[in-house]
Motif scaffolding. Structure first.
Motif, PDB file in Angstrom:
ATOM      1  N   HIS A  93       0.873  -1.261  -0.045  1.00 54.93           N
ATOM      2  CA  HIS A  93       0.117  -0.164  -0.020  1.00 54.93           C
ATOM      3  C   HIS A  93       0.860   1.341  -0.049  1.00 54.93           C
ATOM      4  CE1 HIS A  93      -3.432   2.629   0.724  1.00 54.93           C
ATOM      5  NE2 HIS A  93      -3.025   2.916   1.790  1.00 54.93           N
TER       6      HIS A  93
ATOM      7  N   THR B  15       1.984   1.996  -3.489  1.00 57.36           N
ATOM      8  CA  THR B  15       1.150   2.531  -4.327  1.00 57.36           C
ATOM      9  C   THR B  15       0.629   3.858  -4.111  1.00 57.36           C
ATOM     10  OG1 THR B  15       0.446   0.232  -4.690  1.00 57.36           O
ATOM     11  CG2 THR B  15      -1.234   1.827  -5.401  1.00 57.36           C
ATOM     12  N   THR B  16       0.540   4.237  -2.992  1.00 54.37           N
ATOM     13  CA  THR B  16       0.198   5.471  -2.413  1.00 54.37           C
ATOM     14  C   THR B  16       1.237   6.361  -2.699  1.00 54.37           C
ATOM     15  OG1 THR B  16      -1.115   4.711  -0.483  1.00 54.37           O
ATOM     16  CG2 THR B  16      -0.595   6.995  -0.739  1.00 54.37           C
TER      17      THR B  16
ATOM     18  N   ALA C  27       1.111   7.047  -6.639  1.00 50.88           N
ATOM     19  CA  ALA C  27      -0.010   7.839  -7.243  1.00 50.88           C
ATOM     20  C   ALA C  27       0.296   9.192  -6.875  1.00 50.88           C
ATOM     21  CB  ALA C  27      -1.231   7.340  -6.233  1.00 50.88           C
ATOM     22  N   ARG C  28       0.558   9.520  -5.819  1.00 54.43           N
ATOM     23  CA  ARG C  28       0.972  11.093  -5.324  1.00 54.43           C
ATOM     24  C   ARG C  28       2.281  11.536  -6.131  1.00 54.43           C
ATOM     25  NH1 ARG C  28       2.560  11.523   0.678  1.00 54.43           N
ATOM     26  NH2 ARG C  28       3.129  13.571  -0.138  1.00 54.43           N
TER      27      ARG C  28
ATOM     28  N   PRO D 256      -7.211  -0.217   0.960  1.00 50.17           N
ATOM     29  CA  PRO D 256      -7.864   0.643  -0.120  1.00 50.17           C
ATOM     30  C   PRO D 256      -7.057   0.946  -1.134  1.00 50.17           C
ATOM     31  CG  PRO D 256      -7.916   1.925   1.774  1.00 50.17           C
ATOM     32  CD  PRO D 256      -7.423   0.452   2.361  1.00 50.17           C
ATOM     33  N   ALA D 257      -7.427   0.815  -2.384  1.00 46.87           N
ATOM     34  CA  ALA D 257      -6.594   1.442  -3.479  1.00 46.87           C
ATOM     35  C   ALA D 257      -6.677   2.743  -3.809  1.00 46.87           C
ATOM     36  CB  ALA D 257      -6.962   0.864  -4.642  1.00 46.87           C
ATOM     37  N   PRO D 258      -5.747   3.723  -4.162  1.00 46.02           N
ATOM     38  CA  PRO D 258      -5.767   5.166  -4.388  1.00 46.02           C
ATOM     39  C   PRO D 258      -6.893   5.203  -5.685  1.00 46.02           C
ATOM     40  CG  PRO D 258      -3.809   4.430  -5.198  1.00 46.02           C
ATOM     41  CD  PRO D 258      -4.226   3.243  -4.447  1.00 46.02           C
ATOM     42  N   ASP D 259      -7.426   6.465  -5.817  1.00 41.20           N
ATOM     43  CA  ASP D 259      -8.476   6.762  -6.940  1.00 41.20           C
ATOM     44  C   ASP D 259      -7.585   6.700  -8.128  1.00 41.20           C
ATOM     45  OD1 ASP D 259     -10.539   7.289  -8.370  1.00 41.20           O
ATOM     46  OD2 ASP D 259     -10.824   9.239  -7.623  1.00 41.20           O
ATOM     47  N   VAL D 260      -7.117   5.663  -8.981  1.00 45.09           N
ATOM     48  CA  VAL D 260      -6.438   5.797 -10.069  1.00 45.09           C
ATOM     49  C   VAL D 260      -7.074   4.630 -10.994  1.00 45.09           C
ATOM     50  CG1 VAL D 260      -4.464   6.896  -9.002  1.00 45.09           C
ATOM     51  CG2 VAL D 260      -4.697   4.264  -9.029  1.00 45.09           C
ATOM     52  N   PRO D 261      -6.581   4.735 -12.093  1.00 39.86           N
ATOM     53  CA  PRO D 261      -7.021   3.446 -13.268  1.00 39.86           C
ATOM     54  C   PRO D 261      -6.516   2.434 -12.729  1.00 39.86           C
ATOM     55  CG  PRO D 261      -6.224   5.327 -14.456  1.00 39.86           C
ATOM     56  CD  PRO D 261      -6.097   5.747 -12.922  1.00 39.86           C
TER      57      PRO D 261
END
Length: 253
Positions: free
Chosen positions: A79, A82-83, A86-87, A225-230
């Motif tokens: 996690h 991934t976070t 994304a940032r 939870p996954a970040p709001d990404v494709p």
């Protein structure tokens, strides 16, 4: 002009993606491994090993290496990586995709108990049995360290470090595993309950089938939870996403 792609790896999907992209014209792929496993399975092509220093460090690396696209194909429980990705990609405007295998689904005959975290999973064991088979990896066994009433069999790729449960046997191994082999293991060690993470995929799913066949309860730790990404679920979808981006780049053709 060649597009530079960073694949955040360490999974079977990441290795298959690197292999699928190895001979694609117009793409140069670099796979990144965290370096937490002593003898990792390496993907095809260029590989870097080690962390980036958080989202700021990753953003700086992406700028310096002039990376055009990033695919996160890390473990579903990675996690923090991934976070950070994304940032970092949002900060510098680099397209970002998460390749994440589907989670497991309980079926007829399964006796699953869902837990929001590894400590929450530990709190469920008192009512489920004394002899525990843990497949959560080596880094979170500390959550079981105070459970002296339980005996643990822990399977890890590398040797775990303290704190650890007092009554513990360790198996160093990595998948894929077979249903017959997992059933023998559960019987040999007289396991009462299996603890695992919702990793998904086929490489380690045999233990779930074996537990069902033996009527054993399974504690399953939920994914973060996954970040709001494709997000896509297959290597083929990830390849199609990359090819679409390459084809629509302003300098393509």
């Amino acid at each position: 002009m060649t597009a530079r792609v960073l694949v955040l790896g360490g999974t079977g999907e990441a290795r298959r993606l690197a292999a699928a992209l190895a001979d694609r014209p117009g793409l140069h792929v670099v796979s990144s491994l965290a370096g937490r496993i002593a003898d990792p399975l390496l993907p095809e092509g260029e590989v870097r090993v080690g962390g980036f220093g958080g989202p700021d460090g990753l953003a700086a690396w992406l700028r310096r290496e002039q990376v055009d696209m990033v695919v996160d194909a890390t473990h579903p429980f990675a996690h923090r990586m991934t976070t950070s990705a994304a940032r970092a990609t949002a900060e510098i405007g680099v397209p970002f995709l998460v390749l994440r295998r589907p989670g497991w689904q309980a079926g007829p005959g399964d006796n699953w108990h869902w837990a929001e975290s590894v400590p929450a999973a530990a709190s469920l064991l008192a009512d489920l049995g004394e002899r525990v088979f843990s497949t959560i990896g080596r880094q979170e066994l500390a959550a079981f360290a105070d459970l002296d009433a339980h005996w643990f069999l822990a399977r890890c790729v590398d040797q775990p470090e303290p704190p650890l449960p007092r009554r513990l046997e360790i198996i160093l191994d990595r998948g894929p595993f077979t249903v017959d082999g997992e059933r023998r293991l559960l019987r040999q060690h007289r396991i009462d309950v299996l603890v695992t993470k919702d990793s998904g995929g086929d490489m380690t799913a045999a233990k779930l089938v074996a537990a069902r066949q033996l009527g054993l309860p399974v504690v399953v730790v939920c994914r973060p939870p996954a970040p709001d990404v494709p997000v896509v679920e297959t290597v083929e979808e990830a390849v199609a996403w990359l090819e679409t981006l390459v084809a629509t780049r302003p300098h393509a053709g």
